[in-house]
Scaffold this motif. Structure first.
Motif, PDB file in Angstrom:
ATOM      1  N   PRO A  31       0.801  -1.226   0.000  1.00 52.06           N
ATOM      2  CA  PRO A  31       0.000   0.000   0.000  1.00 52.06           C
ATOM      3  C   PRO A  31       0.832   1.273   0.000  1.00 52.06           C
ATOM      4  CG  PRO A  31      -0.718  -1.465   1.755  1.00 52.06           C
ATOM      5  CD  PRO A  31       0.451  -2.104   1.121  1.00 52.06           C
ATOM      6  N   MET A  45      -7.655   9.160  -5.652  1.00 51.09           N
ATOM      7  CA  MET A  45      -7.221   7.781  -5.929  1.00 51.09           C
ATOM      8  C   MET A  45      -6.130   7.352  -4.950  1.00 51.09           C
ATOM      9  SD  MET A  45      -6.758   4.994  -7.545  1.00 51.09           S
ATOM     10  CE  MET A  45      -8.241   5.347  -8.402  1.00 51.09           C
ATOM     11  N   LEU A  68      -7.814   6.563  -1.722  1.00 46.36           N
ATOM     12  CA  LEU A  68      -8.612   5.337  -1.815  1.00 46.36           C
ATOM     13  C   LEU A  68      -7.735   4.086  -1.886  1.00 46.36           C
ATOM     14  CD1 LEU A  68     -11.426   6.300  -4.358  1.00 46.36           C
ATOM     15  CD2 LEU A  68     -11.720   5.763  -1.959  1.00 46.36           C
ATOM     16  N   SER A  69      -6.715   4.136  -2.731  1.00 45.15           N
ATOM     17  CA  SER A  69      -5.912   2.917  -2.939  1.00 45.15           C
ATOM     18  C   SER A  69      -4.884   2.727  -1.825  1.00 45.15           C
ATOM     19  CB  SER A  69      -5.231   2.950  -4.301  1.00 45.15           C
ATOM     20  OG  SER A  69      -4.362   4.055  -4.388  1.00 45.15           O
ATOM     21  N   GLY A  70      -3.985   3.694  -1.680  1.00 46.27           N
ATOM     22  CA  GLY A  70      -2.930   3.557  -0.674  1.00 46.27           C
ATOM     23  C   GLY A  70      -3.498   3.556   0.736  1.00 46.27           C
ATOM     24  N   ALA A 116      -6.144   0.565   1.396  1.00 49.04           N
ATOM     25  CA  ALA A 116      -5.460  -0.728   1.532  1.00 49.04           C
ATOM     26  C   ALA A 116      -4.642  -0.775   2.818  1.00 49.04           C
ATOM     27  CB  ALA A 116      -4.565  -0.972   0.323  1.00 49.04           C
ATOM     28  N   LEU A 134      -5.055  -2.792  -6.611  1.00 44.23           N
ATOM     29  CA  LEU A 134      -4.980  -2.925  -5.152  1.00 44.23           C
ATOM     30  C   LEU A 134      -6.372  -2.760  -4.525  1.00 44.23           C
ATOM     31  CD1 LEU A 134      -3.020  -3.292  -2.781  1.00 44.23           C
ATOM     32  CD2 LEU A 134      -2.816  -0.826  -2.668  1.00 44.23           C
ATOM     33  N   ILE A 135      -7.139  -1.789  -5.056  1.00 46.33           N
ATOM     34  CA  ILE A 135      -8.509  -1.596  -4.536  1.00 46.33           C
ATOM     35  C   ILE A 135      -9.352  -2.844  -4.808  1.00 46.33           C
ATOM     36  CG2 ILE A 135     -10.619  -0.241  -4.799  1.00 46.33           C
ATOM     37  CD1 ILE A 135      -8.924   2.187  -5.314  1.00 46.33           C
ATOM     38  N   VAL A 142      -8.635  -5.479  -2.222  1.00 44.61           N
ATOM     39  CA  VAL A 142      -9.246  -5.168  -0.919  1.00 44.61           C
ATOM     40  C   VAL A 142     -10.760  -5.385  -0.972  1.00 44.61           C
ATOM     41  CG1 VAL A 142      -9.691  -3.310   0.727  1.00 44.61           C
ATOM     42  CG2 VAL A 142      -7.428  -3.571  -0.240  1.00 44.61           C
TER      43      VAL A 142
END
Lengths: 60, 428
Positions: free
Chosen positions: A13, A42, A45-47, A50, B356-357, B360
């Motif tokens: 992440p 983004m 949301l992603s880093g 996660a 990655l999303i 998850v």
């Protein structure tokens, strides 16, 4: 949970977060502010998402 | 040091000149249009490349048909009993009709995608909302499909492997596939479509020794009402109206966009219908509704003599290939639509974060039962709002707004001139 396990799981992440952040910063510096905002969203949301998910998985 | 710095600057200037020259020559060769797949070349759109009719048809058909390997047959059998095989045919006809109407509306905006039309003619907010709704839908759908495929692999062929490992392996391949873009994806789809059709035909023919036509009666199953209701809600799996209305500039020959949508929808309906006939005729409705993955059970039934049996391990490769194509297109569409929503010039840097999303989100449901409930109760029930209603409504709104503006301009000749080359062409 050992510190090694923590680092190994968290490294993905963090790396993806840095990658998305750099892309967003590049968009912002190009003058594409809307794209930059989308990129920062983004990144969160992603880093961030996660990171929180893996943290909870490791702690619980 | 100074010399090397000067050389670098000269090299950069030369590279910029070359790039500018190649762009000008491209514009000349395409009659003034840039090679962007979407929009009218205002520099903010993404270059996606082009694909042919057969490639697009193969990709869209595989994407939609892959649901037969998952829990779709058991869900439909539970809803409509023996009449389940009619549901995909009816859904395909509804999807084809919706696509036809959307294409009729899009004729007004020649060779422009729906999001660009909304952005330029209606409102940037409308374009952004449609793109974000599509991105969210494909993200959730791909995550659920990924989890379902992972559970299928774990419960059937790799029972000792952790689900996360299977998902990560899937994800690596899927991200690489999505990274190749629409041209790469469509070419892989057309190459694999022959193998998949052959494999599916074998899978349906070899267990025919167990097939009993009497299990298909009464033909209408639970009646006309449940069949129509199930067909309407199951249109959520047919994506051509949404995807092709947005990506129609990516089709090499614009005259064939309608053909791609109609053929892929009807072909998918026919394939799923045949599969359902074989499954219900083999297992009977009562059993089909209870089996989580009926296609796997069908493969396990194959027994042609002493040496041709237990062929399910061969078909796992077929399912994995279909799964990768479905998840790859889902991931690509998510990244592409998100990039379009925020006017980003690239979508590729978004593939890894969205991967990655996906990982998850696919592990948020605690077990496979919850995943199947979510697929049936949420995605199937409300997904048609995005795949059918949204493109239809957006195209109709775009046509009405454009017509009103044109009418206003006719009554008030001193108003601002229309924007965009397509508008100029239309008025000319």
């Amino acid at each position: 949970m050992s510190i090694v396990q923590f680092v190994v799981v968290m490294i993905v992440p963090v790396c993806v977060g840095i990658y998305a952040f750099n892309f967003s910063r590049w968009l912002w510096n190009q003058g594409n502010h809307l794209g930059g905002v989308g990129g920062y969203l983004m990144t969160v949301l992603s880093g961030g998402g996660a990171f929180v998910y893996f943290l909870f998985k490791l702690l619980i | 040091m100074a010399d090397s710095g000067q050389r670098t600057m000269d090299h950069r200037r030369q590279w910029r000149r070359t790039l500018a020259g190649s762009q000008k020559s491209k514009q000349r060769s395409s009659g003034g249009r840039t090679s962007t797949a979407e929009g009218n070349g205002n520099g903010n759109d993404i270059r996606t490349g082009h694909a042919g009719v057969a490639e697009w048809t193969a990709l869209l058909t595989i994407y939609t048909s892959t649901d037969v390997f998952l829990s779709y047959p058991s869900r439909v059998a539970e809803q409509t009993a023996e009449g389940a095989w009619m549901v995909p045919l009816l859904s395909a006809m509804i999807a084809a009709s919706v696509f036809w109407v959307v294409q009729l509306c899009m004729l007004r905006f020649s060779q422009t995608g729906l999001i660009t039309v909304l952005w330029e003619r209606v409102s940037p907010v409308a374009g952004m909302v449609v793109a974000l709704a599509g991105a969210t839908f494909f993200l959730v759908q791909t995550a659920l499909v990924m989890r379902e495929f992972t559970e299928t692999v774990v419960t059937t062929v790799l029972p000792s492997t952790p689900a996360a490992v299977v998902t990560i392996l899937f994800l690596v391949v899927v991200m690489n596939y999505a990274y190749k873009g629409i041209e790469g994806m469509t070419r892989v789809a057309i190459l694999l479509s022959v193998v998949m059709l052959g494999g599916l035909a074998l899978l349906l023919i070899l267990p025919l020794t167990w097939f009993d036509p009497s299990l298909l009666s009464p033909v209408m199953g639970k009646g006309v009402g449940p069949i129509v209701l199930s067909a309407l809600t199951n249109t959520s799996m047919f994506i051509p109206p949404f995807v092709l209305s947005i990506l129609q500039p990516s089709v090499r020959n614009q005259k064939h966009v309608l053909r791609i949508g109609l053929v892929s929808s009807l072909l998918t309906g026919a394939i799923i219908s045949v599969v359902l006939i074989v499954i219900i005729g083999t297992f009977a409705v009562a059993v089909t509704g209870k089996i989580p993955f009926p296609m796997y059970q069908l493969a396990r039934l194959i027994y042609v003599g002493r040496f041709v049996q237990r062929l399910e391990s061969l078909f796992v490769f077929l399912w994995s290939a279909a799964a990768v194509i479905k998840m790859g297109l889902g991931l690509w569409l998510t990244a592409y639509l998100y990039a379009r929503a925020f006017k980003m010039p690239l979508y590729r840097p978004l593939v890894v974060p969205f991967g990655l999303i996906l990982f998850v989100v696919s592990f948020l449901p605690p077990d496979v039962t919850t995943v199947m409930n979510l697929s049936g109760q949420v995605l199937e029930r409300y997904g048609w709002i995005v795949t059918m209603a949204l493109p239809l409504l957006a195209a109709l709104i775009a046509v009405v707004v454009d017509w009103l503006r044109e009418r206003g301009r006719r009554h008030d000749p001193g108003s601002d001139p229309p924007k965009g080359e397509n508008r100029e062409e239309a008025l000319a």
